[in-house]
Design a protein around this motif. Structure first.
Motif, PDB file in Angstrom:
ATOM      1  N   SER A   2       0.834  -1.199   0.119  1.00  0.00           N
ATOM      2  CA  SER A   2      -0.008  -0.041   0.148  1.00  0.00           C
ATOM      3  C   SER A   2       0.859   1.329  -0.037  1.00  0.00           C
ATOM      4  N   ARG A   3       1.959   0.973   0.679  1.00  0.00           N
ATOM      5  CA  ARG A   3       2.760   2.424   0.746  1.00  0.00           C
ATOM      6  C   ARG A   3       4.035   2.699  -0.396  1.00  0.00           C
ATOM      7  N   TYR A   4       3.653   1.850  -1.576  1.00  0.00           N
ATOM      8  CA  TYR A   4       4.620   2.197  -2.614  1.00  0.00           C
ATOM      9  C   TYR A   4       4.691   3.566  -3.066  1.00  0.00           C
ATOM     10  N   LEU A   5       3.854   4.669  -2.762  1.00  0.00           N
ATOM     11  CA  LEU A   5       4.243   5.948  -2.953  1.00  0.00           C
ATOM     12  C   LEU A   5       5.301   6.541  -2.153  1.00  0.00           C
ATOM     13  N   SER A   6       5.496   5.861  -1.156  1.00  0.00           N
ATOM     14  CA  SER A   6       6.711   6.282  -0.326  1.00  0.00           C
ATOM     15  C   SER A   6       8.088   6.443  -1.467  1.00  0.00           C
ATOM     16  N   LEU A   7       7.863   5.554  -2.485  1.00  0.00           N
ATOM     17  CA  LEU A   7       8.991   5.589  -3.519  1.00  0.00           C
ATOM     18  C   LEU A   7       9.052   7.062  -3.991  1.00  0.00           C
ATOM     19  N   LEU A   8       8.098   7.706  -4.069  1.00  0.00           N
ATOM     20  CA  LEU A   8       8.034   8.793  -4.818  1.00  0.00           C
ATOM     21  C   LEU A   8       8.420   9.855  -3.509  1.00  0.00           C
TER      22      LEU A   8
END
Lengths: 334, 334
Positions: free
Chosen positions: B260-266
């Motif tokens: 769910s927290r893949y937007l941490s990559l951004l």
């Protein structure tokens, strides 16, 4: 000098999609005169960006959230009408972080002069502005684009996606766009995309398998959700997945599931990498020059959807952005 | 020459965790004599690897699935007891893809001589074998490890994780391990991890925020699921997330939700990258040399959990692997 201005401030943090109550329209006095180093801008176009939704959440992110009571952050174009700043003369067209307001007093921070002969102001908020820069650095620096790559763009008819796709075409790539609706998909084909997938009527995963049986080299994702998964399921070995944004999730009230197919990164020895365009600030002129050349020689079509109504229509315009009313860049005319 | 051997073949593809019915135990005849270029290996230890579960699914992946009826693929160690091959003499200890079997006839493909003075055979299936190579190339080539990095390892008490953590320590990094249970966590601290988080009793996300308030530079993930999300929520800017595997999901019967927290990559300008150790085959000797040096000089503890029972205990051993019965590398003694 005008004596008052109208601007949009954050009244309360929204849950889900912003509503009228999220905002307060303020009529405020302008100072009688400028201080040394200041100039006054009469704003003409305000940029609507998916990222705005993230700025309203009180969480640690790549930029300070807008605080309750503050002027809503926005890029905008306008004209300098009074100046005590050495670099910005009266009559100069500019772009900068003026916010959702009719008039701004600026000290020049983040403000750039624009050439309205090269392109009209709205384009300086789109292909020649932040969205164009995002497309340029995302494709080249993060996506490591090479001629001959098969490139997938989601949100392809949007401000960033439409520039990214055309830049990739100009570099000799095969470009597939994903967008919502027949009209947007037709437009993508008009501006040179090799194929367009309509996520409202197609099974994106299956369709990509048909269109690109050998897989995707660069996937520039603006959308997230099922479309991200569909792309991940169709990578080619050594693929680069550029995480630019996730408009599908920005108004969710709880954290949506992530990409189920992220193990494709292992199977295809691929990388998925996020970026923030602000990190490339010292290279913005390079992006303006390159995208500007493509506009001048006709290899890139810059398109904007202009909404009327002035700053008081800001909420409606922002809702329109998340509904996808725009083809190309969405701007609000003041 | 022995006349018969016992081996484990795939009887039917499993749904979820493999069961006894997944396998067929076969007693087969061995040929009367070897052909030119062949040698006979008496197998002594068989490697149990999380990746084995993936090899049983009939899907396109990084390696051809094991077919129904075929000998189950496995790395194993053993001794050459008869040879008509110029490079493998009688008495030579070897490691290779012999499968789940008591005896193997090999032409040398994928087989390497091993030095049992440097380490006992089970270590050649662990720290000096594929898991050790995986740790080495994953950390250095994919994770771009630098001295001083804060490194997070999930599945840290396993075959790959325990080597990865110790290699990172040896390079001057701060290393945090996530493992299941007090005993495993204590062992991680014994072998030099700076901190260990027990996912069975701790909230991993919160605990990581306490232990590494400045975030993680390299996250070597063997597990997936909630632990992957916990790590993603605690990255530092420019982090590298190495996707080595996802043992938490291998026995799921439907595709589990992704991170769910893949937007941490951004937010953190991070990359998440998958790899397959086979791509580094021509550099395996480098990994053996480097890990071997650490074992010799005492900066790396190689540990194995050895199960008894021979090839007929293979199913039980494999189930044990997914239950996490092992500390360090899990092997089955023949």
């Amino acid at each position: 000098m005008p004596t008052t201005t109208t601007s949009v401030h954050l009244a309360q943090r929204p849950t889900g999609l912003p509503v009228e109550e999220t905002w307060e329209i303020r009529r405020t006095e302008l100072p009688d005169e400028l201080e040394e180093g200041q100039f006054l801008v009469v704003v003409d176009y305000i940029s609507l960006d998916p990222a705005m939704r993230g700025w309203l959440n009180d969480v640690r992110s790549y930029i300070r959230p807008v605080q309750v009571g503050e002027l809503m952050r926005a890029n905008a174009t306008g004209t300098v009408t009074a100046s005590r700043h050495p670099d910005f003369a009266e009559g100069q067209a500019v772009v900068g972080p003026f916010g959702v307001t009719e008039h701004a007093i600026s000290d020049g921070t983040g403000v750039t002069a624009i050439d309205t002969q090269l392109a009209a102001p709205p384009t300086w908020l789109g292909a020649l502005g932040m969205p164009g820069h995002t497309a340029y650095f995302g494709l080249h620096d993060v996506g490591e684009l090479k001629s001959g790559d098969t490139v997938l763009i989601s949100g392809a008819a949007g401000a960033v996606g439409s520039v990214a796709g055309q830049l990739a075409k100009a570099q000799g790539c095969t470009v597939i766009g994903v967008a919502g609706g027949t009209e947007k998909c037709q437009w993508l084909e008009e501006i040179g995309f090799d194929a367009a997938v309509d996520y409202k009527s197609d099974n994106v995963l299956k369709k990509l398998r048909e269109i690109a049986p050998d897989g995707i080299d660069v996937f520039f994702d603006n959308v997230g959700g099922e479309i991200l998964d569909a792309g991940l399921a169709n990578l080619r070995r050594g693929a680069r997945v550029v995480i630019c944004g996730a408009i599908s999730s920005y108004n969710e009230t709880s954290l949506p599931p992530g990409p189920s197919r992220y193990l494709s990164l292992l199977v295809f020895r691929a990388k998925m990498q996020g970026f923030v365009v602000f990190d490339y600030a010292d290279r913005y002129p390079e992006a303006v020059e390159k995208v500007g050349e493509h506009i001048s020689n006709g290899t890139l079509t810059a398109r904007e959807t202009v909404l009327e109504g002035g700053v008081t229509a800001f909420n409606e315009a922002l809702q329109g952005l998340f509904k996808g009313v725009n083809t190309g860049k969405l701007v609000l005319k003041v």
